[in-house]
Design a protein around this motif. Structure first.
Motif, PDB file in Angstrom:
ATOM      1  N   ARG A 148       4.898  12.148  -7.380  1.00 44.80           N
ATOM      2  CA  ARG A 148       3.794  12.817  -6.686  1.00 44.80           C
ATOM      3  C   ARG A 148       2.725  13.301  -7.666  1.00 44.80           C
ATOM      4  O   ARG A 148       1.558  13.433  -7.292  1.00 44.80           O
ATOM      5  N   LEU A 149       3.120  13.545  -8.897  1.00 44.64           N
ATOM      6  CA  LEU A 149       2.136  13.906  -9.911  1.00 44.64           C
ATOM      7  C   LEU A 149       1.392  12.662 -10.386  1.00 44.64           C
ATOM      8  O   LEU A 149       0.158  12.667 -10.506  1.00 44.64           O
ATOM      9  N   ALA A 150       2.127  11.599 -10.648  1.00 43.83           N
ATOM     10  CA  ALA A 150       1.505  10.363 -11.139  1.00 43.83           C
ATOM     11  C   ALA A 150       0.623   9.714 -10.077  1.00 43.83           C
ATOM     12  O   ALA A 150      -0.460   9.191 -10.386  1.00 43.83           O
ATOM     13  N   PHE A 151       1.080   9.741  -8.829  1.00 45.74           N
ATOM     14  CA  PHE A 151       0.398   9.036  -7.733  1.00 45.74           C
ATOM     15  C   PHE A 151      -0.027  10.036  -6.660  1.00 45.74           C
ATOM     16  O   PHE A 151       0.233   9.854  -5.476  1.00 45.74           O
ATOM     17  N   GLY A 152      -0.690  11.094  -7.090  1.00 50.70           N
ATOM     18  CA  GLY A 152      -0.983  12.205  -6.186  1.00 50.70           C
ATOM     19  C   GLY A 152      -2.212  12.046  -5.329  1.00 50.70           C
ATOM     20  O   GLY A 152      -2.423  12.843  -4.412  1.00 50.70           O
ATOM     21  N   ASP A 153      -3.030  11.039  -5.591  1.00 51.03           N
ATOM     22  CA  ASP A 153      -4.258  10.851  -4.810  1.00 51.03           C
ATOM     23  C   ASP A 153      -3.900  10.161  -3.494  1.00 51.03           C
ATOM     24  O   ASP A 153      -3.648   8.957  -3.456  1.00 51.03           O
ATOM     25  N   THR A 154      -3.917  10.918  -2.416  1.00 54.43           N
ATOM     26  CA  THR A 154      -3.456  10.390  -1.122  1.00 54.43           C
ATOM     27  C   THR A 154      -4.449   9.433  -0.480  1.00 54.43           C
ATOM     28  O   THR A 154      -4.153   8.855   0.564  1.00 54.43           O
ATOM     29  N   ARG A 155      -5.616   9.250  -1.092  1.00 58.02           N
ATOM     30  CA  ARG A 155      -6.497   8.183  -0.608  1.00 58.02           C
ATOM     31  C   ARG A 155      -5.911   6.814  -0.929  1.00 58.02           C
ATOM     32  O   ARG A 155      -6.204   5.827  -0.233  1.00 58.02           O
ATOM     33  N   HIS A 156      -5.095   6.751  -1.960  1.00 54.69           N
ATOM     34  CA  HIS A 156      -4.573   5.469  -2.436  1.00 54.69           C
ATOM     35  C   HIS A 156      -3.052   5.352  -2.360  1.00 54.69           C
ATOM     36  O   HIS A 156      -2.535   4.234  -2.314  1.00 54.69           O
ATOM     37  N   PHE A 157      -2.348   6.499  -2.365  1.00 58.92           N
ATOM     38  CA  PHE A 157      -0.892   6.480  -2.457  1.00 58.92           C
ATOM     39  C   PHE A 157      -0.274   7.418  -1.434  1.00 58.92           C
ATOM     40  O   PHE A 157      -0.856   8.447  -1.086  1.00 58.92           O
ATOM     41  N   LEU A 158       0.919   7.069  -0.988  1.00 59.06           N
ATOM     42  CA  LEU A 158       1.731   7.971  -0.172  1.00 59.06           C
ATOM     43  C   LEU A 158       3.162   7.894  -0.696  1.00 59.06           C
ATOM     44  O   LEU A 158       3.797   6.834  -0.646  1.00 59.06           O
ATOM     45  N   VAL A 159       3.651   9.024  -1.232  1.00 58.68           N
ATOM     46  CA  VAL A 159       5.005   9.102  -1.754  1.00 58.68           C
ATOM     47  C   VAL A 159       5.894   9.756  -0.710  1.00 58.68           C
ATOM     48  O   VAL A 159       5.636  10.888  -0.288  1.00 58.68           O
ATOM     49  N   HIS A 160       6.925   9.049  -0.278  1.00 65.69           N
ATOM     50  CA  HIS A 160       7.848   9.538   0.737  1.00 65.69           C
ATOM     51  C   HIS A 160       9.075  10.158   0.072  1.00 65.69           C
ATOM     52  O   HIS A 160       9.562   9.674  -0.953  1.00 65.69           O
ATOM     53  N   ASP A 161       9.608  11.194   0.697  1.00 63.79           N
ATOM     54  CA  ASP A 161      10.855  11.783   0.220  1.00 63.79           C
ATOM     55  C   ASP A 161      12.000  10.783   0.364  1.00 63.79           C
ATOM     56  O   ASP A 161      11.910   9.791   1.106  1.00 63.79           O
ATOM     57  N   ALA A 162      13.084  11.059  -0.346  1.00 59.53           N
ATOM     58  CA  ALA A 162      14.274  10.211  -0.256  1.00 59.53           C
ATOM     59  C   ALA A 162      14.847  10.248   1.152  1.00 59.53           C
ATOM     60  O   ALA A 162      14.775  11.272   1.847  1.00 59.53           O
ATOM     61  N   LEU A 163      15.421   9.140   1.569  1.00 57.76           N
ATOM     62  CA  LEU A 163      16.113   9.082   2.856  1.00 57.76           C
ATOM     63  C   LEU A 163      17.353   9.977   2.822  1.00 57.76           C
ATOM     64  O   LEU A 163      17.927  10.219   1.763  1.00 57.76           O
ATOM     65  N   PRO A 164      17.787  10.456   3.976  1.00 54.68           N
ATOM     66  CA  PRO A 164      18.996  11.286   3.990  1.00 54.68           C
ATOM     67  C   PRO A 164      20.243  10.458   3.680  1.00 54.68           C
ATOM     68  O   PRO A 164      20.330   9.279   4.014  1.00 54.68           O
ATOM     69  N   ALA A 165      21.185  11.104   3.008  1.00 55.16           N
ATOM     70  CA  ALA A 165      22.503  10.496   2.850  1.00 55.16           C
ATOM     71  C   ALA A 165      23.181  10.491   4.220  1.00 55.16           C
ATOM     72  O   ALA A 165      22.843  11.305   5.077  1.00 55.16           O
ATOM     73  N   PRO A 166      24.101   9.572   4.502  1.00 60.23           N
ATOM     74  CA  PRO A 166      24.768   8.657   3.575  1.00 60.23           C
ATOM     75  C   PRO A 166      24.135   7.280   3.484  1.00 60.23           C
ATOM     76  O   PRO A 166      24.794   6.342   3.034  1.00 60.23           O
TER      77      PRO A 166
END
Length: 429
Positions: A148-166
């Motif tokens: 989210r720091l490296a690709f924080g510009d939401t005009r170009h990137f969307l970083v999704h949280d990890a999927l839930p286990a299992p």
């Protein structure tokens, strides 16, 4: 568009604890003495080599190790050293997990769908949960902060949280993309495994692959969920990238990589008629030889002149059938024009080759300009990394050293010096 490889810098706690069941190299070298400084310098040499080939290069940074915060969740109390000392006395296996430097294998950081493939025209990145292995399941929160720091510009990137286990998700190590070129709309192959009784774990769940494809907004017609072959998993191919790699119009795969290779190849030929499928026959290179050499855990990259190069570990030369096959391939005047061999022995002994060490991100000029420049490399920044490693990384770590307070402090000091040297503020990572 250009493709950037973001390599993981090997962390100062790099050791051989043998935590990765199903990874034959990791298990075979458990208990050996590791060389964190040499490992990190080998990785930096790889990054320099990619820059010398004219390719953009980025870096992702070691996680905070030892992970005392995680041990506090397990009931150990006090300052960091007190927590670690208590855990080492009571449950040393927990400290070994909390010391793992496995975040260096950034192919497992997440899955990346570039902008041409997605509904909203942004590059989507899903952080991998790595829930199958305890030591790797600790990585997702710190990975998410970096991405989210490296690709924080939401005009170009969307970083999704990890999927839930299992629903185990291992990121780009179980993902391949083919397209006419990096900037064209492509097809995305998500490779999952099916667990067999008594066998090595199948780390990627079909449900996880389908969920990532949905959340990235991919056209279902451009997506194929592919079952990894049971034979490959049983032989020690814990990720698909141990038996297959793709780049633009080329799929390079072992004959036994997929449970139903005919269906995979038919999908590729239907959706991308210009594709070249380079299948290595098991009669010429066995699964055992492919896994021992990490032939397919190589980087397949497009060079600035348009040709392709295969970046292989030095172990490929040590396996005669693999080296012979590579020479035959080069003589055939196919799409792969050159083979570049690198020394990554420290990473290889823990089960990670060139492909494990990098996360591929394809971007256009505007998105490239939006990436946090602290994560991008040039020769001067590679020299800075090497200097920091030379001054701060431990030279050797033996198994019993993982319980040594002096090592814990050295690992913290080394990472702090790295972050300061690269311009990160305290608390950013």
């Amino acid at each position: 568009m250009r493709e950037i490889n973001f390599d993981g810098l090997v962390g100062p706690s790099h050791n051989y604890a043998g935590l990765s069941f199903g990874n034959i190299a990791s298990a075979s070298n458990a208990g050996a003495v590791a060389s964190p400084r040499a490992a990190a310098l080998q990785g930096i040499a790889k990054m320099r080599h990619m820059l010398a080939l004219g390719l953009p290069q980025g870096v992702l940074l070691p996680h905070d190790r030892p992970d005392a915060a995680w041990l506090r969740l397990l009931g150990f109390a006090g300052d960091d050293d007190a927590v670690l000392a208590a855990a080492w006395r009571a449950e040393p296996g927990l400290v070994r997990n909390g010391m793992a430097a496995s975040a260096m294998w950034t192919a497992n950081a997440g899955t990346v769908s570039p902008a041409p493939d997605t509904r909203d025209g942004r590059c989507h990145i899903s952080v991998a949960n790595l829930s199958t292995m305890l030591h790797r399941s600790l990585e997702a929160p710190q990975t998410a902060r970096q991405l989210r720091l490296a690709f924080g510009d939401t005009r170009h990137f969307l970083v999704h949280d990890a999927l839930p286990a299992p629903f185990g998700d291992e990121g780009a190590a179980n993902f391949m993309r083919l397209a006419p070129n990096h900037g064209a709309r492509g097809i995305e192959l998500f490779v999952y495994g099916v667990q067999r009784d008594g066998g090595f774990p199948a780390r990627q769940r079909r449900e996880a692959s389908a969920a990532v494809a949905r959340r990235h907004g991919l056209d279902p017609n451009d997506v194929l969920l592919v079952e990894q072959s049971a034979a490959a998993i049983a032989a020690g191919a814990f990720h698909n990238d141990v038996v297959a790699v793709a780049n633009e119009t080329v799929l390079f795969a072992h004959e036994q990589a997929f449970e139903d290779p005919a269906a995979v190849y038919a999908f590729i030929r239907r959706r991308l008629p210009e594709a070249t499928i380079l299948e290595v026959p098991a009669a010429e290179v066995s699964l055992e030889a492919a896994i021992r050499s990490y032939l397919f855990n190589s980087q397949l990259v497009t060079l600035p002149d348009g040709g392709m190069a295969l970046i292989v570990p030095g172990e490929c030369r040590e396996v005669p059938t693999v080296w012979s096959w590579l020479q035959t391939m080069l003589a055939g005047n196919g799409p792969i024009r050159s083979v570049e061999m690198l020394d990554l022995r420290e990473s290889m002994r823990n089960g990670g080759g060139p492909a494990c060490l990098r996360l591929r991100v394809a971007v256009d000029d505007a998105a490239f300009a939006a990436i946090d420049p602290r994560f991008l490399l040039d020769p001067a920044r590679c020299a800075l990394l090497a200097d920091l490693v030379e001054r701060h990384w431990p030279e050797r770590i033996a198994p019993d050293d993982l319980g040594d307070p002096a090592l814990w402090r050295q690992c913290r000091t080394a990472r702090a010096a790295l972050l300061e040297g690269l311009g990160f503020e305290p608390g950013e990572l």
